[in-house]
Design an enzyme around this catalytic site. Structure first.
Site, short mmCIF file in Angstrom:
data_model
loop_
_atom_site.label_atom_id
_atom_site.label_comp_id
_atom_site.label_asym_id
_atom_site.label_seq_id
_atom_site.Cartn_x
_atom_site.Cartn_y
_atom_site.Cartn_z
N GLY A 161 115.20 -16.01 27.59
CA GLY A 161 114.48 -14.76 27.37
C GLY A 161 114.94 -13.77 28.43
O GLY A 161 116.09 -13.84 28.90
N ARG A 162 114.01 -12.89 28.83
CA ARG A 162 114.38 -11.82 29.77
C ARG A 162 114.90 -12.35 31.10
O ARG A 162 115.90 -11.88 31.62
CB ARG A 162 113.18 -10.91 30.00
CG ARG A 162 112.84 -10.05 28.80
CD ARG A 162 111.54 -9.33 29.02
NE ARG A 162 110.43 -10.23 28.78
CZ ARG A 162 109.46 -10.00 27.89
NH1 ARG A 162 109.48 -8.92 27.16
NH2 ARG A 162 108.49 -10.87 27.71
N ILE A 163 114.22 -13.35 31.67
CA ILE A 163 114.64 -13.84 33.00
C ILE A 163 115.92 -14.66 32.87
O ILE A 163 116.85 -14.53 33.67
CB ILE A 163 113.51 -14.66 33.66
CG1 ILE A 163 112.23 -13.81 33.78
CG2 ILE A 163 113.94 -15.17 35.03
CD1 ILE A 163 111.00 -14.57 34.27
N ARG A 196 107.87 -23.26 35.39
CA ARG A 196 106.59 -23.87 35.73
C ARG A 196 106.82 -25.32 36.15
O ARG A 196 107.63 -26.02 35.52
CB ARG A 196 105.63 -23.84 34.53
CG ARG A 196 105.02 -22.46 34.24
CD ARG A 196 104.04 -22.03 35.33
NE ARG A 196 103.42 -20.74 35.10
CZ ARG A 196 103.83 -19.59 35.65
NH1 ARG A 196 104.88 -19.56 36.47
NH2 ARG A 196 103.19 -18.46 35.40
N GLU A 248 101.01 -27.40 42.79
CA GLU A 248 101.31 -26.40 43.82
C GLU A 248 100.07 -26.24 44.69
O GLU A 248 98.97 -26.17 44.13
CB GLU A 248 101.67 -25.06 43.19
CG GLU A 248 103.04 -25.11 42.52
CD GLU A 248 103.50 -23.79 41.92
OE1 GLU A 248 102.85 -22.74 42.18
OE2 GLU A 248 104.48 -23.81 41.19
N HIS A 254 107.12 -20.91 45.26
CA HIS A 254 106.80 -20.03 44.11
C HIS A 254 106.93 -18.55 44.51
O HIS A 254 105.96 -17.80 44.49
CB HIS A 254 105.38 -20.33 43.60
CG HIS A 254 105.18 -19.93 42.16
ND1 HIS A 254 104.39 -20.60 41.28
CD2 HIS A 254 105.66 -18.87 41.45
CE1 HIS A 254 104.38 -20.00 40.10
NE2 HIS A 254 105.15 -18.94 40.18
C1 DGY Z 1 104.69 -15.31 36.89
O1 DGY Z 1 104.83 -14.08 36.86
O2 DGY Z 1 104.31 -15.97 35.92
C2 DGY Z 1 104.97 -15.98 38.20
O3 DGY Z 1 104.93 -17.35 38.11
C3 DGY Z 1 104.01 -15.51 39.27
O4 DGY Z 1 102.72 -15.72 38.87
#
Ligand code: DGY
Length: 324
Positions: free
Chosen positions: A154-156, A237, A266, A285
């Site tokens: 996706g975007r990331i 995640r 976490e 994170h």
């Molecule tokens: C997100 O944007 O989902 C990151 O994990 C920070 O919460």
């Protein structure tokens, strides 16, 4: 109207809310609240601007069913029961796009750091273990012309793929629920089955959502199918990876290394044996943790609340059905 902000955010977000006539209440000591404390705080307000990953489950939502909107300061929304929010008529928004570049930066940073065992070696210097120039000690591996497998393009994922291609001319393969034809054109990315992704990738970078389908998807069975020279990067995640299986795979040499910005749970315990391995880098994170991105996230959440306060649709609503 009143907004409760569950942890500190950049001032720009607070100012935007105030400029639009909102009364802002901020969690004064900036500590993670228990669910009861969060419920108590929300009983007094119309909106919640939620920072962090507190479990916004059906119990919370029922207790706060008066809320006119919840703006999550995150792109992920696996920590909220969306169907409960929808059935209670509460719109929920997230913060897509603005954090794609910074999160991909962390994926890239981990890929490079793991490939050169950089964090481990840096710790050796700090601990006074740098004794000599060693020609054969803890050698890394290079990334040039290797294959990057993206799980969840996706975007990331696209931002990560662009960086890897530009820096190391990496070939991009990916596995998604649906094909991303635009990315295929832009990046010359090839769609492959999950099994092929595991088999062909030199680096696998996770950019998917957490869902029942992706929960613990990277387990013993998956690691067995990966190359023994491969690196796993997780900025998505923690619960997408079975950490015990990952530890075993790294200890046995089933895979070569891992870079984690997210863990399960976490925070990761400092006693976690993963932290002792030379070919593992763990970050707390920090995917979107830059001044620029966090400011944009704060402004985006503020704009979503302002829209809802005006009776308009939240621009980044994730439970669209709430408006139908
Ligand atoms: C997100 O944007 O989902 C990151 O994990 C920070 O919460």
């Amino acid at each position: 109207m009143k907004v409760f902000i569950s942890r500190n955010i950049p001032q720009e977000g607070i100012d935007t809310l105030k400029e639009h006539g909102m009364t802002v209440v901020i969690n004064a000591d900036n500590k993670q609240l228990s669910q009861d404390e969060l419920i108590q705080a929300c009983l007094e307000v119309d909106f919640l601007l939620n920072v962090g990953h507190a479990d916004l489950n059906a119990h919370f939502l029922k207790a706060c069913s008066h809320l006119k909107g919840i703006a999550l300061a995150s792109v992920g929304y696996d920590h909220i029961d969306l169907s409960a929010a929808t059935s209670l008529g509460i719109p929920v928004s997230n913060t897509p796009d603005v954090l794609s570049g910074s999160t991909a930066d962390v994926a890239f940073l981990l890929m490079l750091a793991v490939s050169r065992k950089a964090f481990y070696r840096a710790n050796e210097v700090r601990e006074g273990k740098w004794k000599d120039f060693e020609f054969m000690q803890d050698l890394g591996i290079e990334l040039n012309n290797k294959t990057l497998g993206i799980y969840g393009l996706g975007r990331i994922g696209i931002e990560m793929a662009k960086k890897a291609k530009a820096a190391y001319n990496m070939d991009i393969i990916y596995h998604n629920r649906n094909r991303n034809e635009e990315a295929e054109l832009q990046l010359d990315a090839k769609y492959v089955s999950f099994e092929e992704l595991l088999k062909q990738s030199d680096v696998i970078s996770l950019h998917n959502n957490l869902s029942p389908e992706t929960l613990y998807k990277f387990d013993k069975d998956a690691f067995k199918q990966m190359k023994d020279t491969s690196i796993l990067i997780n900025t998505a995640r923690g619960k997408v990876v079975k950490e015990d299986d990952l530890l075993e795979a790294l200890q046995n040499g089933t895979i070569w290394g891992a870079g984690l910005d997210v863990t399960d749970p976490e925070p990761m315990s400092p006693d976690n044996p993963l932290l002792q391995l030379p070919n593992v880098c763990v970050l707390p994170h920090i995917g979107s943790a830059t001044i620029e991105t966090r400011t944009q996230m704060a402004m985006m959440t503020a704009r979503n609340i302002i829209a809802a306060a005006k009776g308009e649709k939240m621009p980044q609503v994730v439970n669209h059905q709430v408006y139908s």
